[in-house]
Design an enzyme around this catalytic site. Sequence first.
Site, short mmCIF file in Angstrom:
data_model
loop_
_atom_site.label_atom_id
_atom_site.label_comp_id
_atom_site.label_asym_id
_atom_site.label_seq_id
_atom_site.Cartn_x
_atom_site.Cartn_y
_atom_site.Cartn_z
CB SER A 1 -14.64 -7.12 -2.26
OG SER A 1 -13.88 -8.19 -1.75
CG ASP B 1 -14.00 -11.55 0.40
OD1 ASP B 1 -14.26 -12.60 -0.20
OD2 ASP B 1 -13.49 -10.56 -0.16
CD GLU C 1 -2.72 -9.09 -1.15
OE1 GLU C 1 -2.13 -8.01 -1.17
OE2 GLU C 1 -3.91 -9.22 -1.46
CB ALA C 2 -1.65 -11.45 5.84
CG ASN C 3 -5.96 -9.88 1.97
OD1 ASN C 3 -5.84 -10.90 1.30
ND2 ASN C 3 -5.81 -8.67 1.44
N PRO D 1 3.91 4.70 1.11
CG PRO D 1 4.20 5.57 -1.03
CD PRO D 1 4.89 4.76 0.01
N GLY E 1 -1.91 3.75 -1.11
CA GLY E 1 -2.37 3.87 -2.49
C GLY E 1 -3.70 4.57 -2.61
CB THR E 2 -6.72 4.28 -0.99
OG1 THR E 2 -6.29 3.89 0.33
CG2 THR E 2 -6.74 3.05 -1.89
NE ARG F 1 -2.45 2.03 3.56
CZ ARG F 1 -3.61 2.23 4.16
NH1 ARG F 1 -3.72 2.00 5.47
NH2 ARG F 1 -4.66 2.67 3.49
#
Length: 562
Positions: free
Chosen positions: A74, A291, A395-397, A527, A529-530, A535
């Site tokens: 991606s 993207d 999502e904002a992305n 928390p 995820g990665t 955060r």
Amino acid sequence: MAELAAGGDQRAALLAAATLFPPPPDGARFSYGTAGFRAEGAAMGPAVCRAGVVAALRSAKLGGAAVGVVITASHNPVRDNGVKIVDADGGMLSQDWEPFADALANAPNPDALLQIVLQFAKDEDIKLGGSHSAQVLLARDTRPTGEYLLDVAVKGVNAVIGAVAVDMGILTTPQLHWMVRSKNKGLKSSETDYFSQVIDSFRCLLELVPKDKEADVINNRLIVDGANGIGGLKLEEIKAKISGLDIHVRNSGKGEGILNESCGADFVQKEKVVPLGFGPEDVGFRCASFDGDADRLVYFRIVSSSDTRIDLVDGDKILSLFVLFIREQLDIINGKDNKGNEVLPTRFGVIQTAYANGASTDFLKNIGLEVVFTPTGVKYLHKEALKYDIGIYFEANGHGTVLFSDHFVSQLESLTSEFSSKAAGSSQHQAAMRLLATSQLINQAVGDALSGMLLVEAVLQYKGWSFQNWCDLYTDLPSRQLKVKVQDRNSIVTTDAERRVCQPNGLQELIDGEISNYSHGRCFVRPSGTEDVVRVYAEASSEEAADCLAKRVAQHVERILG
């Protein structure tokens, strides 16, 4: 093993594939998430081979329904690569199968892999050895390691006797999702079919633009940042066939630059600066950005040739535009019948995560819509959207789509036919046709930058809106994101779609206390995820206030969790 119909041959095939691509002794552990498995492309062989096995077994479990495998990372740098499995409905791999995918990817040796497969097949009642058919559609993006890794994936698929691997070529990720969904629904499913559906439905929407809305404020010039990836290449292929738009592709993937390097939707959305490949001649024009694998879309406008800053339209504002358009069509259709009933009763759901800008949520609520929140991640958003007649999430992305239920589309088709015979050309008839065309244009399987961009363009033309009109829907609240390193991120437990903390005790009260000090203050922690971090996201009426709020809350997290 009784579950092996062709015991020795199947064992040998699995062992041979696992032996060809052994995991490095010091290799990192893989965890299957929204992005599938990702790492440096050169290190992805073992995980990709094993993902091929998972996909073949998933197809066998589903009675031979097509399952997909796409080789992509991606928006990651070009050196990385990854693998994602597309489930039979065109969506992401069933979450129930993620632990099996993890176990297989991390199996330390061929014998361990074999035992994991045999036990899982027994638990899932999958008859191995060729007694169950299976088919896997494979595709890749333009990364240099893609061709090799696709071949590795084929070997993984072929390690399950009876499974057939079909190489669909170099595609955008959303194209493969669309193909898997279409094939399993018995519909046309080639790349040519995909392009025909997208182009025809876009043309239909343009033909349904009211004559009084054909305003001069809409400039048909559109400049698209293709991230030097597959989306740019595909758009170059078809742009001449797209009526009503003068499309210019920058970073098309034909050698202008490096994939995702200082370009693409992820870069534009995060950095909020002009991507590479754009010049003074682009100032003031409407620009879109894909993207690397074309599943995210954002828009922007270059303000000045002497400034790198841009006016950004992110996924939140794309969602708001689509919501306004869809609701307007529903309102037109639902002119009350003689009994005072709605002509087309519709459950319309708008889904966001805590990361959606608070101004967008306020805008949606102020126009009378209920917004549903889910935990962060496309798989949660998509699952919630499926509960509605029309479910929309972004999502904002820039990753998102609009889902139309099969039942609702069937109702809409019947209604369109009824209008056609009784009230052809009426406003209700046209509104119903617009919704039908929208359901054909927007990808029903997953977020799709290409089809999403065309829907944006159709809606802007329908409304007679300039880019500035769109920007003026609302003003984003300034926000700040921080990461806090902690010993154990899982000691943070959240509730209310990750918007509030329930563990450790007392932390939420401290956050609430900080929020109360700021106008339009909002803050949450979750928390990662990665990675082993917590955060922090904060919003307030000014950048300085958002920064201060984020830092104050981060200090509380650090003090309590160390």
